[in-house]
Design a protein around this motif. Structure first.
Motif, PDB file in Angstrom:
ATOM      1  N   ASN A 476       0.861  -1.170   0.000  1.00 48.15           N
ATOM      2  CA  ASN A 476       0.000   0.000   0.000  1.00 48.15           C
ATOM      3  C   ASN A 476       0.905   1.230   0.000  1.00 48.15           C
ATOM      4  O   ASN A 476       1.503   1.562   1.022  1.00 48.15           O
ATOM      5  N   PRO A 477       1.053   1.917  -1.135  1.00 52.54           N
ATOM      6  CA  PRO A 477       2.009   3.036  -1.210  1.00 52.54           C
ATOM      7  C   PRO A 477       1.728   4.148  -0.208  1.00 52.54           C
ATOM      8  O   PRO A 477       2.647   4.813   0.254  1.00 52.54           O
ATOM      9  N   THR A 478       0.457   4.360   0.136  1.00 54.78           N
ATOM     10  CA  THR A 478       0.117   5.425   1.080  1.00 54.78           C
ATOM     11  C   THR A 478       0.736   5.153   2.445  1.00 54.78           C
ATOM     12  O   THR A 478       1.256   6.050   3.107  1.00 54.78           O
ATOM     13  N   LYS A 479       0.697   3.885   2.873  1.00 57.77           N
ATOM     14  CA  LYS A 479       1.268   3.545   4.173  1.00 57.77           C
ATOM     15  C   LYS A 479       2.792   3.543   4.130  1.00 57.77           C
ATOM     16  O   LYS A 479       3.449   3.929   5.097  1.00 57.77           O
ATOM     17  N   VAL A 480       3.359   3.103   3.010  1.00 61.88           N
ATOM     18  CA  VAL A 480       4.814   3.094   2.891  1.00 61.88           C
ATOM     19  C   VAL A 480       5.368   4.495   3.075  1.00 61.88           C
ATOM     20  O   VAL A 480       6.371   4.711   3.757  1.00 61.88           O
ATOM     21  N   SER A 481       4.707   5.478   2.492  1.00 60.46           N
ATOM     22  CA  SER A 481       5.209   6.856   2.547  1.00 60.46           C
ATOM     23  C   SER A 481       5.124   7.451   3.943  1.00 60.46           C
ATOM     24  O   SER A 481       5.746   8.478   4.219  1.00 60.46           O
ATOM     25  N   ARG A 482       4.368   6.807   4.843  1.00 63.01           N
ATOM     26  CA  ARG A 482       4.204   7.351   6.196  1.00 63.01           C
ATOM     27  C   ARG A 482       5.136   6.696   7.208  1.00 63.01           C
ATOM     28  O   ARG A 482       5.129   7.071   8.369  1.00 63.01           O
ATOM     29  N   TYR A 483       5.894   5.712   6.778  1.00 60.01           N
ATOM     30  CA  TYR A 483       6.800   5.053   7.709  1.00 60.01           C
ATOM     31  C   TYR A 483       8.238   5.379   7.354  1.00 60.01           C
ATOM     32  O   TYR A 483       8.584   5.590   6.207  1.00 60.01           O
ATOM     33  N   MET A 484       9.093   5.388   8.373  1.00 65.00           N
ATOM     34  CA  MET A 484      10.522   5.620   8.170  1.00 65.00           C
ATOM     35  C   MET A 484      11.273   4.386   8.647  1.00 65.00           C
ATOM     36  O   MET A 484      10.934   3.777   9.657  1.00 65.00           O
ATOM     37  N   GLY A 485      12.302   4.003   7.897  1.00 66.17           N
ATOM     38  CA  GLY A 485      13.145   2.894   8.325  1.00 66.17           C
ATOM     39  C   GLY A 485      12.404   1.579   8.251  1.00 66.17           C
ATOM     40  O   GLY A 485      12.166   1.043   7.179  1.00 66.17           O
ATOM     41  N   LEU A 486      12.024   1.023   9.400  1.00 65.41           N
ATOM     42  CA  LEU A 486      11.359  -0.272   9.452  1.00 65.41           C
ATOM     43  C   LEU A 486       9.914  -0.161   8.988  1.00 65.41           C
ATOM     44  O   LEU A 486       9.179   0.717   9.411  1.00 65.41           O
ATOM     45  N   PHE A 487       9.497  -1.084   8.116  1.00 68.91           N
ATOM     46  CA  PHE A 487       8.121  -1.113   7.641  1.00 68.91           C
ATOM     47  C   PHE A 487       7.361  -2.210   8.379  1.00 68.91           C
ATOM     48  O   PHE A 487       7.802  -3.354   8.418  1.00 68.91           O
ATOM     49  N   PRO A 488       6.211  -1.902   8.959  1.00 70.76           N
ATOM     50  CA  PRO A 488       5.410  -2.935   9.611  1.00 70.76           C
ATOM     51  C   PRO A 488       4.676  -3.779   8.585  1.00 70.76           C
ATOM     52  O   PRO A 488       4.597  -3.452   7.408  1.00 70.76           O
ATOM     53  N   GLU A 489       4.119  -4.900   9.047  1.00 71.68           N
ATOM     54  CA  GLU A 489       3.401  -5.797   8.143  1.00 71.68           C
ATOM     55  C   GLU A 489       2.199  -5.123   7.497  1.00 71.68           C
ATOM     56  O   GLU A 489       1.732  -5.539   6.441  1.00 71.68           O
ATOM     57  N   SER A 490       1.690  -4.080   8.118  1.00 69.63           N
ATOM     58  CA  SER A 490       0.453  -3.476   7.636  1.00 69.63           C
ATOM     59  C   SER A 490       0.584  -2.836   6.265  1.00 69.63           C
ATOM     60  O   SER A 490      -0.416  -2.535   5.630  1.00 69.63           O
ATOM     61  N   ILE A 491       1.814  -2.620   5.778  1.00 69.72           N
ATOM     62  CA  ILE A 491       1.937  -1.973   4.475  1.00 69.72           C
ATOM     63  C   ILE A 491       1.725  -2.953   3.332  1.00 69.72           C
ATOM     64  O   ILE A 491       1.525  -2.555   2.189  1.00 69.72           O
ATOM     65  N   TYR A 492       1.772  -4.262   3.625  1.00 67.98           N
ATOM     66  CA  TYR A 492       1.732  -5.249   2.561  1.00 67.98           C
ATOM     67  C   TYR A 492       0.303  -5.704   2.276  1.00 67.98           C
ATOM     68  O   TYR A 492      -0.515  -5.844   3.186  1.00 67.98           O
ATOM     69  N   ARG A 493       0.014  -5.939   0.992  1.00 74.14           N
ATOM     70  CA  ARG A 493      -1.238  -6.594   0.638  1.00 74.14           C
ATOM     71  C   ARG A 493      -1.156  -8.040   1.129  1.00 74.14           C
ATOM     72  O   ARG A 493      -0.152  -8.715   0.929  1.00 74.14           O
ATOM     73  N   SER A 494      -2.201  -8.509   1.779  1.00 73.04           N
ATOM     74  CA  SER A 494      -2.231  -9.890   2.260  1.00 73.04           C
ATOM     75  C   SER A 494      -3.446 -10.597   1.686  1.00 73.04           C
ATOM     76  O   SER A 494      -4.378  -9.957   1.195  1.00 73.04           O
ATOM     77  N   MET A 495      -3.436 -11.916   1.733  1.00 72.26           N
ATOM     78  CA  MET A 495      -4.553 -12.645   1.156  1.00 72.26           C
ATOM     79  C   MET A 495      -4.696 -14.021   1.793  1.00 72.26           C
ATOM     80  O   MET A 495      -3.731 -14.596   2.282  1.00 72.26           O
ATOM     81  N   GLU A 496      -5.910 -14.492   1.774  1.00 67.76           N
ATOM     82  CA  GLU A 496      -6.207 -15.860   2.170  1.00 67.76           C
ATOM     83  C   GLU A 496      -6.854 -16.524   0.976  1.00 67.76           C
ATOM     84  O   GLU A 496      -7.847 -16.019   0.435  1.00 67.76           O
ATOM     85  N   MET A 497      -6.285 -17.646   0.545  1.00 69.25           N
ATOM     86  CA  MET A 497      -6.755 -18.275  -0.679  1.00 69.25           C
ATOM     87  C   MET A 497      -6.551 -19.778  -0.573  1.00 69.25           C
ATOM     88  O   MET A 497      -5.604 -20.235   0.081  1.00 69.25           O
ATOM     89  N   VAL A 498      -7.428 -20.556  -1.197  1.00 69.64           N
ATOM     90  CA  VAL A 498      -7.242 -22.002  -1.224  1.00 69.64           C
ATOM     91  C   VAL A 498      -6.060 -22.303  -2.135  1.00 69.64           C
ATOM     92  O   VAL A 498      -6.094 -22.037  -3.336  1.00 69.64           O
ATOM     93  N   ASN A 499      -5.001 -22.840  -1.550  1.00 68.51           N
ATOM     94  CA  ASN A 499      -3.791 -23.162  -2.295  1.00 68.51           C
ATOM     95  C   ASN A 499      -3.407 -24.601  -1.999  1.00 68.51           C
ATOM     96  O   ASN A 499      -3.262 -24.987  -0.846  1.00 68.51           O
ATOM     97  N   LYS A 500      -3.303 -25.407  -3.031  1.00 74.08           N
ATOM     98  CA  LYS A 500      -2.971 -26.826  -2.885  1.00 74.08           C
ATOM     99  C   LYS A 500      -3.982 -27.537  -2.005  1.00 74.08           C
ATOM    100  O   LYS A 500      -3.650 -28.404  -1.205  1.00 74.08           O
ATOM    101  N   GLY A 501      -5.251 -27.127  -2.158  1.00 75.15           N
ATOM    102  CA  GLY A 501      -6.341 -27.767  -1.446  1.00 75.15           C
ATOM    103  C   GLY A 501      -6.498 -27.334  -0.011  1.00 75.15           C
ATOM    104  O   GLY A 501      -7.357 -27.857   0.703  1.00 75.15           O
ATOM    105  N   VAL A 502      -5.698 -26.371   0.450  1.00 79.20           N
ATOM    106  CA  VAL A 502      -5.735 -25.943   1.851  1.00 79.20           C
ATOM    107  C   VAL A 502      -5.909 -24.427   1.902  1.00 79.20           C
ATOM    108  O   VAL A 502      -5.290 -23.687   1.127  1.00 79.20           O
TER     109      VAL A 502
END
Length: 709
Positions: A476-502
């Protein structure tokens, strides 16, 4: 008069040329002092660094011209040393030659692979105004002697491994304007006693192990503009004394243990990120016009309808209310705030009613995520105006509409999730263009889509046709621009999906991930041959539909494919032998079709579970996969099944006769009690769902969002 002007002009020209001749005739000035040069060379020799990194550092040249070195033009003293990203690969010595550069104002040794502790003799650089030791492997406590650097304005120690209590002596320096201690292992409470840092504008303490309450004394820093306290263990409520910080614009309190009410004075800030706490209510803002541009309230305990003032947010670029307990309808007055919006996430709440059609002017909108709510009605057609859209997620709601094929005209759409809704009808209509040129991930599973797909259906999906490699992730570019140095997990797109039947959670989605999930619908006809053009595809799930005819041989062109699920269709013919050449294909499922002939040989097939081929009576050659018991000929197998059915039927009739009387009586009594107390709940939970394949009854969600860890 004219003659006077001429004399003046010629006089000026004469002076100019005389100065020019003097400068050209003068020897080249060497500002570097020998003691400064020797100190720099001595400092270099303290480290096992490759000479090529500091190749300009030699006795035959002016040290003021060396890489990273700046001298005072008059005195020749070294006043700045910037060795950022120079691999020094050692520790700072207590008696280092560095400390002989006593006129040094700026010292930058960030990301230099430094180890060990900060020597207390650093205090000898008494003229330092800027000190940057960030992104190294420094340990131990911050020396109290740094409090003697009375001219220091900026200090950055972030992203190291410093330990111990809060280094409060730093804040006795009156000139201090910026302190960055983020990304370390400091512990204990923080307190600002005997502080003199009245000029402090930036304070970053995030990603440490500080605990206790946020101290009231922080309000002493009246010039403070940005305050970062995220990713610690702070407790209690937000202190009211923060209202004194009238210059504060950015407040980051995410990932702590804070609770209670969000004070009204915070709505004057431009950035407020307080996610992953236990806040449960809002104080009414003290002003009508709210200046918040970035608002992240996700993963708290807020409940009830959205407050009315949410529609007074002007200039809002990010709105994240996900993972709370909000309910009621999404207000149509958000139309006023959405004009400037870049990213909106309302996922995982209890919003009901229709998703309002308010996106006509949202031309800057990049992502909208309203998954995991109770929304119903039609899909908002005004999204067609959002030409910047990259992500659309309405998964796990009750939206009832036809497939929004018009989304295919959006030039930047990467991710589309409509899964677990009540969408219906065909995916393809004749004489309509098929877009989706930028699509990378699509999940429309668990709906009521029907109809057939033409052979050319996937031809325009150009983003999936190329093989891409890289380690980048969707952010999420908006969140990236608001953090300095270390980036928290919240900046990344995440997903839950059926992969390999699970059901699988991806905390970060790689930029090169390509996936299609059309499972659990009623799509019929042949699988389009054009599927073979999508060479970047990693996941393909067409299970639980009504696809017929042969499996396309073009699937063997999908050289990046890792997961292939074609189970529970009406596919016939043989499994293409070339699928065994797909080196990355680690999971496949062909079960419950009408397939026949030999199972392809090869490592990829031999590693599969026997269940991936069950329900195809015409398949043979499963000895190495299922063992000898499952590898009998079709005739013998059918005979065994017939014999087993007779025995099961005989046993079933005897058991039924014995159990009929008592079972009938108990069933009537229990059924009457259960239904009389739970009729309304049963109707709400199961009444709107059709009877479908057991695997498709699992309400799994593709959750593409900024969901925080």
């Amino acid at each position: 008069m004219i003659q006077g002007h001429c004399y003046c002009f010629f006089g000026i020209v004469a002076i100019y040329f005389s100065l020019l001749i003097h400068i050209l005739a003068s020897p080249t000035l060497h500002f570097c002092r020998h003691n400064q040069r020797d100190a720099l060379l001595g400092f270099r020799d303290e480290f096992p660094t490759d000479e090529s990194n500091l190749s300009s550092w030699n006795k035959s040249s002016d040290c003021c011209l060396w890489s990273g070195v700046t001298c005072d033009n008059k005195s020749g003293q070294v006043i700045s040393l910037n060795l950022h990203e120079t691999p020094l690969n050692s520790s700072l010595k207590t008696n280092s030659s560095l400390f002989k550069l006593q006129y040094l104002h700026h010292l930058n040794l960030s990301n230099c692979n430094l180890h060990g502790e900060i020597p207390s003799s650093l205090k000898n650089l008494s003229h330092l105004t800027t000190l940057d030791l960030s992104a190294n492997y420094l340990v131990g406590a911050v020396p109290t002697s740094l409090g003697n650097l009375h001219e220091l304005r900026v200090i950055s120690l972030n992203n190291n491994s410093f330990l111990g209590p809060f280094p409060k002596t730093l804040f006795s320096i009156r000139s201090l304007q910026s302190v960055d201690l983020g990304g370390n292992q400091f512990t204990g409470p923080i307190e600002f006693v005997n502080t003199s840092s009245s000029e402090l504008q930036f304070l970053n303490l995030d990603h440490n192990r500080f605990n206790g309450p946020i101290p009231e004394s922080i309000s002493k820093f009246l010039n403070l503009r940005r305050l970062y306290l995220s990713h610690n263990n702070f407790t209690g409520s937000i202190p009211r004394s923060l209202s004194k910080l009238v210059n504060l614009t950015d407040l980051h309190l995410s990932k702590n243990k804070l609770e209670g009410e969000v004070p009204g004075f915070l709505w004057r800030l431009s950035t407020m990120m307080i996610c992953h706490n236990s806040f449960n209510s809002f104080e009414t803002p003290s002003q009508e016009t709210l200046d918040v541009q970035v608002l992240d309230l996700s993963s708290n305990s807020f409940h009830g309808p959205l407050p009315n003032w949410i529609c007074n947010l002007k200039g809002l670029s990010l709105l994240d209310l996900s993972n709370n307990h909000f309910n009621g309808s999404i207000p149509t007055c958000l139309r006023k705030s959405i004009v400037s919006l870049l990213d909106m996430s309302l996922r995982n709440n209890s919003f009901s009613g229709a998703l309002p059609d308010i996106f006509g002017d949202a031309t800057k909108l990049r992502s909208i995520d309203v998954g995991l709510n109770q929304l119903e009605g039609e899909f908002p057609k005004s999204l067609i105006n959002c030409k910047a859209l990259q992500l659309v997620n309405v998964a796990s709601n009750r939206i009832k509409d036809e497939f929004p094929s018009w989304l295919g005209s959006l030039p930047l759409l990467n991710v589309l999730s409509l899964r677990s809704n009540q969408f219906y009808g065909p995916l393809y209509l004749p004489r309509t263009s098929i877009g989706f040129q930028s699509l990378r991930v699509i999940d429309i599973s668990h709906n009521n889509f029907t109809g057939t797909l033409p052979p050319h259906y996937f031809l325009n999906w150009s983003e999936m046709t190329t093989l891409t490699k890289g380690n980048d992730y969707m952010v999420n570019p908006t969140k990236v621009s608001r953090y300095m140095g270390l980036f928290p997990e919240s900046i990344y797109r995440s997903m839950e999906m059926v992969n390999k039947g699970v059901e699988t959670r991806f905390d970060r989605i790689r930029q090169d991930f390509r996936a299609i999930d059309f499972s659990c619908n009623g799509i019929s006809g042949e699988i389009p041959e054009s599927i073979g053009f999508l060479k970047g595809l990693r996941l393909l799930n067409l299970s639980d539909n009504v696809f017929t005819s042969d499996i396309p041989r073009s699937l063997a062109n999908l050289t990046s494919l890792e997961t292939l699920d074609l189970s529970s269709n009406k596919l016939s013919g043989q499994i293409p032998q070339d699928l065994g050449n797909l080196a990355f294909l680690s999971y496949m499922n062909f079960s419950h079709n009408l397939l026949q002939g030999p199972v392809p040989r090869g490592t990829q097939f031999e590693r599969q579970n026997c269940s991936s081929f069950l329900g195809n009576s015409g398949l043979y050659g499963l000895e190495e996969i299922c063992g000898q018991l499952h590898a009998v000929s079709p005739t013998v197998q059918q005979a065994d099944e017939y014999s087993e059915e007779e025995e099961e039927q005989m046993f079933s009739w005897v058991a039924a006769v014995i159990a009929y009387g008592p079972g009938m009586f108990c069933g009537l009594v229990i059924g009457h009690i259960f239904t009389s107390h739970n009729q309304e709940r049963l109707t709400e939970k199961f009444g709107r769902r059709k009877l479908i394949h057991p695997k498709c009854s699992l309400s799994t969600s593709l959750a593409l969002s900024n969901k925080h860890t």
